[in-house]
Design a protein around this motif. Sequence first.
Motif, PDB file in Angstrom:
ATOM      1  N   ALA A   8      -9.104  13.156 -58.824  1.00  0.00           N
ATOM      2  CA  ALA A   8      -8.263  13.669 -59.436  1.00  0.00           C
ATOM      3  C   ALA A   8      -6.848  12.744 -59.405  1.00  0.00           C
ATOM      4  CB  ALA A   8      -7.722  15.299 -59.405  1.00  0.00           C
ATOM      5  N   ASN A   9      -6.711  12.386 -58.264  1.00  0.00           N
ATOM      6  CA  ASN A   9      -5.508  11.464 -57.896  1.00  0.00           C
ATOM      7  C   ASN A   9      -5.693   9.946 -58.815  1.00  0.00           C
ATOM      8  OD1 ASN A   9      -3.880  13.249 -56.787  1.00  0.00           O
ATOM      9  ND2 ASN A   9      -4.722  12.661 -54.758  1.00  0.00           N
ATOM     10  N   LEU A  10      -6.800   9.800 -58.358  1.00  0.00           N
ATOM     11  CA  LEU A  10      -7.262   8.465 -59.224  1.00  0.00           C
ATOM     12  C   LEU A  10      -7.183   8.441 -60.801  1.00  0.00           C
ATOM     13  CD1 LEU A  10     -10.205   7.087 -56.893  1.00  0.00           C
ATOM     14  CD2 LEU A  10      -8.032   6.078 -57.049  1.00  0.00           C
ATOM     15  N   SER A  11      -7.775   9.693 -61.089  1.00  0.00           N
ATOM     16  CA  SER A  11      -7.861   9.519 -62.644  1.00  0.00           C
ATOM     17  C   SER A  11      -6.192   9.822 -63.181  1.00  0.00           C
ATOM     18  CB  SER A  11      -8.403  10.936 -62.934  1.00  0.00           C
ATOM     19  OG  SER A  11      -8.799  11.138 -64.387  1.00  0.00           O
ATOM     20  N   ALA A  12      -5.528  10.541 -62.373  1.00  0.00           N
ATOM     21  CA  ALA A  12      -3.971  10.682 -62.858  1.00  0.00           C
ATOM     22  C   ALA A  12      -3.152   9.521 -62.884  1.00  0.00           C
ATOM     23  CB  ALA A  12      -3.295  11.782 -62.220  1.00  0.00           C
ATOM     24  N   ALA A  13      -3.791   8.411 -62.227  1.00  0.00           N
ATOM     25  CA  ALA A  13      -3.013   7.215 -61.879  1.00  0.00           C
ATOM     26  C   ALA A  13      -3.379   6.206 -62.771  1.00  0.00           C
ATOM     27  CB  ALA A  13      -3.223   6.528 -60.433  1.00  0.00           C
ATOM     28  N   CYS A  14      -4.539   6.480 -63.630  1.00  0.00           N
ATOM     29  CA  CYS A  14      -5.031   5.592 -64.679  1.00  0.00           C
ATOM     30  C   CYS A  14      -4.520   5.978 -65.922  1.00  0.00           C
ATOM     31  CB  CYS A  14      -6.668   5.921 -64.577  1.00  0.00           C
ATOM     32  SG  CYS A  14      -7.451   4.522 -65.699  1.00  0.00           S
TER      33      CYS A  14
END
Length: 133
Positions: free
Chosen positions: A106-112
């Motif tokens: 979720a953190n990686l997706s939000a940062a993309c």
Amino acid sequence: MQIGEASRLTGVSAKMIRHYEAIGLIPSADRRDSNYRDYGHHDIHRLGFIRRARDLGFSIDQIRDLLRLWGDTHRSSADVKALTQTHIAELDAKIRLMGEMRATLANLSAACDGDHRPDCPIIEGLAGMPHRH
């Protein structure tokens, strides 16, 4: 009954029935004169037990133990409960790990940004590179 009917009645694929037979989880089926496997009602009951245990996430070794306990009329329910509680602890650990995995994703997706540019924190995170922002 033949393997196809046993599969239909139990929801266990023919491939898995043959596998369970090969690893000794179920006894080898009797053979007809035509050399087809012949399964009886006891086999169907046992396969249903295995399928339900697999649906609950028990491992093959745990199922082997459960089958042994099922067949032991002198068993203690404490033995069955202890095996089940061990499985619950294993499930709790998997749930925690999956929560951590989800949070990371979720953190990686939000940062993309998810746009047309090639910069992607998800790919960078999977590659072990710190993402830039």
